[in-house]
Design a protein around this motif. Structure first.
Motif, PDB file in Angstrom:
ATOM      1  N   VAL A  59      -6.735  -7.996   5.231  1.00 34.23           N
ATOM      2  CA  VAL A  59      -6.016  -8.800   4.240  1.00 34.23           C
ATOM      3  C   VAL A  59      -6.330 -10.285   4.410  1.00 34.23           C
ATOM      4  N   LEU A  60      -6.187 -10.786   5.649  1.00 28.49           N
ATOM      5  CA  LEU A  60      -6.386 -12.223   5.858  1.00 28.49           C
ATOM      6  C   LEU A  60      -7.863 -12.603   5.837  1.00 28.49           C
TER       7      LEU A  60
ATOM      8  N   HIS B  57       0.822  -1.217   0.000  1.00 29.40           N
ATOM      9  CA  HIS B  57       0.000   0.000   0.000  1.00 29.40           C
ATOM     10  C   HIS B  57       0.855   1.266   0.000  1.00 29.40           C
ATOM     11  N   SER B  58       2.063   1.159  -0.543  1.00 24.10           N
ATOM     12  CA  SER B  58       2.953   2.317  -0.618  1.00 24.10           C
ATOM     13  C   SER B  58       2.632   3.125  -1.875  1.00 24.10           C
ATOM     14  N   SER B  59       1.408   3.656  -1.872  1.00 29.75           N
ATOM     15  CA  SER B  59       0.906   4.365  -3.040  1.00 29.75           C
ATOM     16  C   SER B  59      -0.081   5.425  -2.566  1.00 29.75           C
ATOM     17  N   ARG B  60      -0.046   6.561  -3.212  1.00 29.31           N
ATOM     18  CA  ARG B  60      -0.978   7.642  -2.857  1.00 29.31           C
ATOM     19  C   ARG B  60      -1.647   8.130  -4.146  1.00 29.31           C
ATOM     20  N   ASN B  61      -2.945   7.884  -4.211  1.00 28.88           N
ATOM     21  CA  ASN B  61      -3.710   8.219  -5.426  1.00 28.88           C
ATOM     22  C   ASN B  61      -3.059   7.636  -6.683  1.00 28.88           C
TER      23      ASN B  61
ATOM     24  N   LEU C 102      -8.887   4.588   5.251  1.00 31.73           N
ATOM     25  CA  LEU C 102      -8.975   3.166   5.595  1.00 31.73           C
ATOM     26  C   LEU C 102     -10.086   2.461   4.824  1.00 31.73           C
ATOM     27  N   LYS C 103     -11.229   3.151   4.633  1.00 31.56           N
ATOM     28  CA  LYS C 103     -12.331   2.527   3.892  1.00 31.56           C
ATOM     29  C   LYS C 103     -11.926   2.224   2.455  1.00 31.56           C
ATOM     30  N   ARG C 104     -11.211   3.166   1.847  1.00 25.57           N
ATOM     31  CA  ARG C 104     -10.730   2.946   0.478  1.00 25.57           C
ATOM     32  C   ARG C 104      -9.749   1.778   0.443  1.00 25.57           C
ATOM     33  N   PHE C 105      -8.834   1.721   1.416  1.00 27.44           N
ATOM     34  CA  PHE C 105      -7.866   0.624   1.510  1.00 27.44           C
ATOM     35  C   PHE C 105      -8.586  -0.717   1.578  1.00 27.44           C
ATOM     36  N   ILE C 106      -9.580  -0.814   2.466  1.00 25.37           N
ATOM     37  CA  ILE C 106     -10.332  -2.064   2.627  1.00 25.37           C
ATOM     38  C   ILE C 106     -11.031  -2.440   1.312  1.00 25.37           C
ATOM     39  N   ARG C 107     -11.614  -1.447   0.666  1.00 19.43           N
ATOM     40  CA  ARG C 107     -12.314  -1.708  -0.595  1.00 19.43           C
ATOM     41  C   ARG C 107     -11.335  -2.185  -1.670  1.00 19.43           C
ATOM     42  N   GLU C 108     -10.179  -1.543  -1.739  1.00 24.42           N
ATOM     43  CA  GLU C 108      -9.216  -1.897  -2.785  1.00 24.42           C
ATOM     44  C   GLU C 108      -8.593  -3.273  -2.533  1.00 24.42           C
TER      45      GLU C 108
ATOM     46  N   THR D 146      -0.756  -2.985  -6.151  1.00 26.03           N
ATOM     47  CA  THR D 146      -0.717  -1.866  -5.203  1.00 26.03           C
ATOM     48  C   THR D 146      -2.118  -1.379  -4.898  1.00 26.03           C
ATOM     49  N   VAL D 147      -2.288  -0.958  -3.648  1.00 28.38           N
ATOM     50  CA  VAL D 147      -3.500  -0.258  -3.227  1.00 28.38           C
ATOM     51  C   VAL D 147      -3.071   1.044  -2.569  1.00 28.38           C
ATOM     52  N   ASN D 148      -4.006   1.931  -2.346  1.00 23.67           N
ATOM     53  CA  ASN D 148      -3.653   3.224  -1.756  1.00 23.67           C
ATOM     54  C   ASN D 148      -3.406   3.103  -0.258  1.00 23.67           C
ATOM     55  N   TYR D 149      -2.541   3.983   0.229  1.00 23.56           N
ATOM     56  CA  TYR D 149      -2.051   3.970   1.603  1.00 23.56           C
ATOM     57  C   TYR D 149      -3.199   3.945   2.610  1.00 23.56           C
ATOM     58  N   ALA D 150      -3.164   2.960   3.512  1.00 24.49           N
ATOM     59  CA  ALA D 150      -4.277   2.734   4.431  1.00 24.49           C
ATOM     60  C   ALA D 150      -4.565   3.939   5.316  1.00 24.49           C
ATOM     61  N   ALA D 151      -3.506   4.601   5.804  1.00 19.65           N
ATOM     62  CA  ALA D 151      -3.703   5.708   6.747  1.00 19.65           C
ATOM     63  C   ALA D 151      -4.376   6.917   6.097  1.00 19.65           C
ATOM     64  N   ASP D 152      -4.315   7.023   4.778  1.00 19.94           N
ATOM     65  CA  ASP D 152      -4.974   8.140   4.099  1.00 19.94           C
ATOM     66  C   ASP D 152      -6.489   7.975   4.087  1.00 19.94           C
TER      67      ASP D 152
END
Length: 378
Positions: free
Chosen positions: A110-111, A44-48, A78-84, A70-76
């Motif tokens: 993830v798991l 998740h080392s990605s931003r937009n 979290l809902k988007r991270f979970i969705r991606e 890659t997915v977008n950074y979780a801390a930016d």
């Protein structure tokens, strides 16, 4: 089926060359047997959609046949991270026999997604003996880590300390953070050439630090100790390898200590293995660690090492390091660095590391055997 390699998705925070976890999985990939296992990666080392680090392994791993998702950074968000993460597993999850998650505070997502798409073997890996350097993050991570463990079927740690921290009394397997030992052996020619490049004289004492420029590594403290050391040894230099979010703050501290001419922030270097030969002492006053890859690398280069006592004792694989409390007087730290410098190069270290199971090749083999046992149901 017997001829097909076991397919593993390694889920890591990043593939940043200065990050210890990234170096560990990169070494596994270098020394694995493609006929037995195949690694792909998710981070998740990605931003937009833009990758966050300039020096990374992404392209190199793709070039040798791995896929990197890659997915977008979780801390930016979290809902988007979970969705991606959900979208990645929906799309490719069925391709994998094992998911190996190196992000305990994201394992709840993830798991869980791995379980939902039917991945039977879900490995959770502990790399640290603390969950964050920030109290609020530790508060947040505690329930996330607990939920993540619920979805894991297998536990691995880089050290006993890291394993006990995350897994408590649950059984776990320790797999050492192995490195390609021969690449880190002391090299007098590299020392000479790189010291010249960095503007360091052959006789200058050099204190080295390696790691991301983040609070955990405690580099501002390292600089303050070095300021005192520099008073006693005016020719001394400090070489810091790595980059991170706290670079600007560190530069400010270096400036306020009037050390801008003698503390070298060299950033992330691809010749890091040779730069250990430039150093005379390795300094790690971290707030917490698991079993730091850079400390293994430093020992392979024969460096006397000085650690805070927040670094696990297991880190001192060769029995040549010194541990000191962060509460100790700064003069004691300075004296400890001086004593380490006076010891000189430790030429037996590479042999000791090999004997004690810290070669990358040996550890890649142990990991492959571990995966094979999982698949055989042992």
């Amino acid at each position: 089926m017997a001829n097909n390699p076991i397919r593993i998705l390694q889920v890591v925070p990043s593939l940043n060359r200065s990050a210890g976890v990234a170096r560990v999985v990169y070494n596994w990939n270098r020394f694995h047997d493609e006929n037995r296992v195949h690694f792909d990666f998710l981070h998740h080392s990605s931003r937009n959609g833009v990758l966050l680090h300039n020096k990374r392994y992404d392209e190199e791993l793709k070039a040798v046949g791995s896929e990197v998702f890659t997915v977008n950074y979780a801390a930016d968000d979290l809902k988007r991270f979970i969705r991606e993460v959900h979208e990645v597993f929906e799309k490719v999850g069925a391709n994998y026999d094992i998911v190996h998650c190196h992000m305990p505070n994201s394992a709840f997502c993830v798991l869980r997604e791995a379980e939902l798409v039917g991945i039977e073997h879900r490995v959770l890996h502990s790399h640290l003996n603390n969950s964050s350097d920030k109290f609020l993050h530790r508060l947040r991570n505690a329930p996330l880590n607990a939920i993540g463990k619920h979805y894991a079927t297998d536990y691995i740690a880089c050290s006993d300390d890291a394993g006990r921290f995350l897994f408590g009394s649950r059984p776990f397997t320790v797999i050492n953070n192995g490195i390609p030992l021969e690449q880190f052996a002391y090299d007098s020619e590299s020392r000479k050439l790189l010291r010249s490049e960095l503007g360091i004289k052959e006789t200058d004492p050099v204190v080295g630090c390696v790691g991301r420029l983040v609070k955990q590594k405690n580099f501002p403290f390292a600089v303050r100790v070095f300021a005192k050391f520099h008073e006693a040894f005016p020719d001394a230099k400090m070489l810091i390898l790595g980059d991170g979010d706290d670079r600007e703050e560190l530069e400010g501290i270096i400036s306020s200590e009037h050390l801008s001419n003698v503390v070298i922030l060299a950033g992330v270097r691809e010749d890091i293995n040779k730069l250990y030969s430039v150093m005379d002492v390795f300094f790690m006053p971290s707030l917490y660690e698991g079993l730091p890859v850079s400390a293994v690398e430093a020992q392979a280069a024969g460096l006397p090492c000085v650690y805070s006592d927040n670094v696990p004792r297991e880190t001192d694989i060769t029995g040549t390091g010194t541990f000191l409390s962060l509460d100790a007087d700064i003069d004691k730290w300075t004296k400890t660095l001086e004593n380490a410098f006076n010891r000189g190069r430790l030429t037996d270290n590479p042999v000791l590391l090999e004997q004690r199971g810290y070669s990358a090749k040996a550890n890649a083999e142990l990991l492959m055997q571990h995966y094979e046992r999982l698949m055989e149901g042992k």
